[in-house]
Scaffold this motif. Structure first.
Motif, PDB file in Angstrom:
ATOM      1  N   ASP A 107      54.875  24.400  65.874  1.00  0.00           N
ATOM      2  CA  ASP A 107      54.399  23.518  64.649  1.00  0.00           C
ATOM      3  C   ASP A 107      54.368  21.975  64.688  1.00  0.00           C
ATOM      4  OD1 ASP A 107      54.149  26.111  63.289  1.00  0.00           O
ATOM      5  OD2 ASP A 107      55.203  25.258  61.558  1.00  0.00           O
ATOM      6  N   ALA A 108      55.534  21.499  65.551  1.00  0.00           N
ATOM      7  CA  ALA A 108      55.982  20.150  65.839  1.00  0.00           C
ATOM      8  C   ALA A 108      54.600  19.675  66.730  1.00  0.00           C
ATOM      9  CB  ALA A 108      57.066  19.937  66.671  1.00  0.00           C
ATOM     10  N   GLY A 109      54.173  20.489  67.846  1.00  0.00           N
ATOM     11  CA  GLY A 109      53.388  20.192  68.842  1.00  0.00           C
ATOM     12  C   GLY A 109      51.893  19.845  68.137  1.00  0.00           C
ATOM     13  N   LEU A 110      51.521  20.917  67.032  1.00  0.00           N
ATOM     14  CA  LEU A 110      50.367  20.967  66.287  1.00  0.00           C
ATOM     15  C   LEU A 110      50.288  19.847  65.473  1.00  0.00           C
ATOM     16  CD1 LEU A 110      50.097  24.629  65.141  1.00  0.00           C
ATOM     17  CD2 LEU A 110      48.444  23.474  67.119  1.00  0.00           C
ATOM     18  N   MET A 111      51.306  19.622  64.850  1.00  0.00           N
ATOM     19  CA  MET A 111      51.439  18.090  63.952  1.00  0.00           C
ATOM     20  C   MET A 111      51.388  16.965  64.637  1.00  0.00           C
ATOM     21  SD  MET A 111      54.586  17.315  61.062  1.00  0.00           S
ATOM     22  CE  MET A 111      54.158  18.274  59.728  1.00  0.00           C
ATOM     23  N   ALA A 112      51.788  16.812  65.526  1.00  0.00           N
ATOM     24  CA  ALA A 112      51.993  15.596  66.588  1.00  0.00           C
ATOM     25  C   ALA A 112      50.492  15.395  67.044  1.00  0.00           C
ATOM     26  CB  ALA A 112      52.911  15.830  67.727  1.00  0.00           C
ATOM     27  N   GLN A 113      49.776  16.488  67.275  1.00  0.00           N
ATOM     28  CA  GLN A 113      48.349  16.481  67.958  1.00  0.00           C
ATOM     29  C   GLN A 113      47.287  15.864  66.621  1.00  0.00           C
ATOM     30  OE1 GLN A 113      46.723  16.433  70.979  1.00  0.00           O
ATOM     31  NE2 GLN A 113      45.132  15.522  69.624  1.00  0.00           N
ATOM     32  N   ASN A 114      47.586  16.388  65.608  1.00  0.00           N
ATOM     33  CA  ASN A 114      46.772  16.148  64.292  1.00  0.00           C
ATOM     34  C   ASN A 114      47.245  14.541  64.064  1.00  0.00           C
ATOM     35  OD1 ASN A 114      45.597  18.561  64.025  1.00  0.00           O
ATOM     36  ND2 ASN A 114      46.520  19.060  62.340  1.00  0.00           N
ATOM     37  N   ALA A 115      48.304  14.175  64.194  1.00  0.00           N
ATOM     38  CA  ALA A 115      48.437  12.729  64.051  1.00  0.00           C
ATOM     39  C   ALA A 115      47.638  11.813  65.006  1.00  0.00           C
ATOM     40  CB  ALA A 115      50.160  12.492  63.993  1.00  0.00           C
ATOM     41  N   LEU A 116      47.925  12.212  66.272  1.00  0.00           N
ATOM     42  CA  LEU A 116      47.082  11.510  67.341  1.00  0.00           C
ATOM     43  C   LEU A 116      45.656  11.634  66.960  1.00  0.00           C
ATOM     44  CD1 LEU A 116      47.055   9.582  69.743  1.00  0.00           C
ATOM     45  CD2 LEU A 116      47.125  11.770  71.195  1.00  0.00           C
ATOM     46  N   THR A 117      45.042  12.565  66.589  1.00  0.00           N
ATOM     47  CA  THR A 117      43.736  12.689  66.399  1.00  0.00           C
ATOM     48  C   THR A 117      43.341  11.790  65.026  1.00  0.00           C
ATOM     49  OG1 THR A 117      43.607  14.819  67.239  1.00  0.00           O
ATOM     50  CG2 THR A 117      41.835  14.268  65.765  1.00  0.00           C
ATOM     51  N   ALA A 118      44.028  11.962  64.187  1.00  0.00           N
ATOM     52  CA  ALA A 118      43.868  11.217  62.974  1.00  0.00           C
ATOM     53  C   ALA A 118      43.822   9.498  63.348  1.00  0.00           C
ATOM     54  CB  ALA A 118      44.783  11.092  61.877  1.00  0.00           C
ATOM     55  N   ALA A 119      44.823   9.181  64.036  1.00  0.00           N
ATOM     56  CA  ALA A 119      45.056   7.640  64.444  1.00  0.00           C
ATOM     57  C   ALA A 119      43.542   7.497  65.390  1.00  0.00           C
ATOM     58  CB  ALA A 119      46.131   7.463  65.416  1.00  0.00           C
ATOM     59  N   GLU A 120      43.353   8.153  66.207  1.00  0.00           N
ATOM     60  CA  GLU A 120      42.113   7.965  67.042  1.00  0.00           C
ATOM     61  C   GLU A 120      41.076   7.908  66.089  1.00  0.00           C
ATOM     62  OE1 GLU A 120      42.116  10.874  70.216  1.00  0.00           O
ATOM     63  OE2 GLU A 120      43.556  10.168  71.292  1.00  0.00           O
ATOM     64  N   SER A 121      40.768   8.664  65.208  1.00  0.00           N
ATOM     65  CA  SER A 121      39.560   8.691  64.201  1.00  0.00           C
ATOM     66  C   SER A 121      39.469   7.449  63.706  1.00  0.00           C
ATOM     67  CB  SER A 121      39.672   9.692  63.314  1.00  0.00           C
ATOM     68  OG  SER A 121      40.719   9.327  62.229  1.00  0.00           O
ATOM     69  N   MET A 122      40.413   6.487  63.589  1.00  0.00           N
ATOM     70  CA  MET A 122      40.489   5.229  62.945  1.00  0.00           C
ATOM     71  C   MET A 122      40.442   4.103  63.967  1.00  0.00           C
ATOM     72  SD  MET A 122      43.075   5.560  59.753  1.00  0.00           S
ATOM     73  CE  MET A 122      44.503   6.139  60.671  1.00  0.00           C
TER      74      MET A 122
END
Ligand SMILES: Cc1cc2nc3c(=O)[nH]c(=O)nc-3n(C[C@H](O)[C@H](O)[C@H](O)COP(=O)(O)O)c2cc1C
Length: 246
Positions: A107-122
């Motif tokens: 769960d932590a890994g999935l959440m971390a990746q979504n955080a990075l993807t969200a950051a990259e999208s901006m």
């Protein structure tokens, strides 16, 4: 390709940042995107430690193999598996089974990746820091982590500075995705990928703190890095935090 797929396919880790902070809205958007990540049985066994204090950030950097971008990034978030909350609610459940470590880590890994993807999208960039596990006992002390909370990966987030690094070629689909039955490593396919990576490393500029440019294929990289990844004290640490006893 839609914009989401294009974003995912263009990922590269960013290790060099300007000193521009994130806006409150950017920080909130990254958190909200991460927080909506799928969660095993909705146990929500993840906490994020956002390291804001400059002295603490420096200490965390020193404990994480001195990777300077930890200090330079606008944000540094540490994703932890956290069954402490669950334990407060259901103290009768035995959390020493290794499955809880797998659930929390995944769960932590999935959440971390979504955080990075969200950051990259901006238009922001970032890099994960597995180095937070290098001195995990001391890191847990400075972050005051209680039982059932373990720091798994850090994430530097910030405004990229300089040119975007070249994308690292990945293993081809035929080597990692199989129809119906597993296929053992094919040496001839590996040789082709080794050559691709040799060319990639050859063309990559040398950046501080790496003053020696080492050119090798992916096999050479694995031979160098696999052994180095071992953390001999990890099992004792996990057990001390209440995990992986059975
Ligand atoms: C769990 C995890 C831990 C990582 N830890 C580090 C780290 O401590 N330091 C670092 O510079 N990069 C770290 N990385 C980034 C990888 O080195 C990087 O993703 C990989 O080399 C591929 O490069 P790319 O992301 O630019 O495509 C980590 C990545 C992951 C997924």
């Amino acid at each position: 390709m839609n914009r989401t797929i294009e974003l995912l396919c263009n990922h590269t880790s960013i290790r060099s940042f300007t000193n521009q902070p994130l806006t409150k809205e950017q920080g909130e958007a990254i958190f909200l995107a991460a927080n909506q990540t799928s969660s095993f049985s909705l146990l929500q066994a993840v906490s994020i430690l956002r390291v804001t204090d400059p002295e603490l950030r420096k200490k965390v950097m020193q404990l994480s193999v001195n990777q300077s971008y930890i200090e330079e990034a606008a944000e540094f978030w540490i994703f932890c598996a956290d069954f402490n909350r669950n334990h407060q609610i259901a103290p009768e459940v035995d959390l020493e089974y290794i499955e809880f470590l797998l659930i929390g880590s995944f769960d932590a890994g999935l959440m971390a990746q979504n955080a990075l993807t969200a950051a990259e999208s901006m238009g922001l960039g970032g890099v994960f820091i597995g180095g937070v596990r290098s001195n995990i006992d001391e890191l847990s002390e400075v972050l005051h982590l209680p039982k059932y909370v373990i720091p798994l990966v850090g994430l530097c987030i910030g405004h990229p500075s300089g040119d975007k690094p070249g994308m690292k070629p990945r293993l081809p689909q035929s080597m990692i995705m199989f129809d119906d039955q597993y296929q053992i490593l094919a040496k001839e396919k590996l040789a082709i990928y080794d050559e691709t990576m040799r060319e990639y490393y050859e063309s990559r500029p040398v950046t501080a703190p790496f003053t020696v440019k080492k050119v090798q294929g992916w096999s050479g990289h694995i031979q160098d890095h696999l052994q180095r990844s071992i953390q001999p004290g990890m099992l004792d640490y996990l057990r001390k935090q209440g995990y992986a006893k059975k």
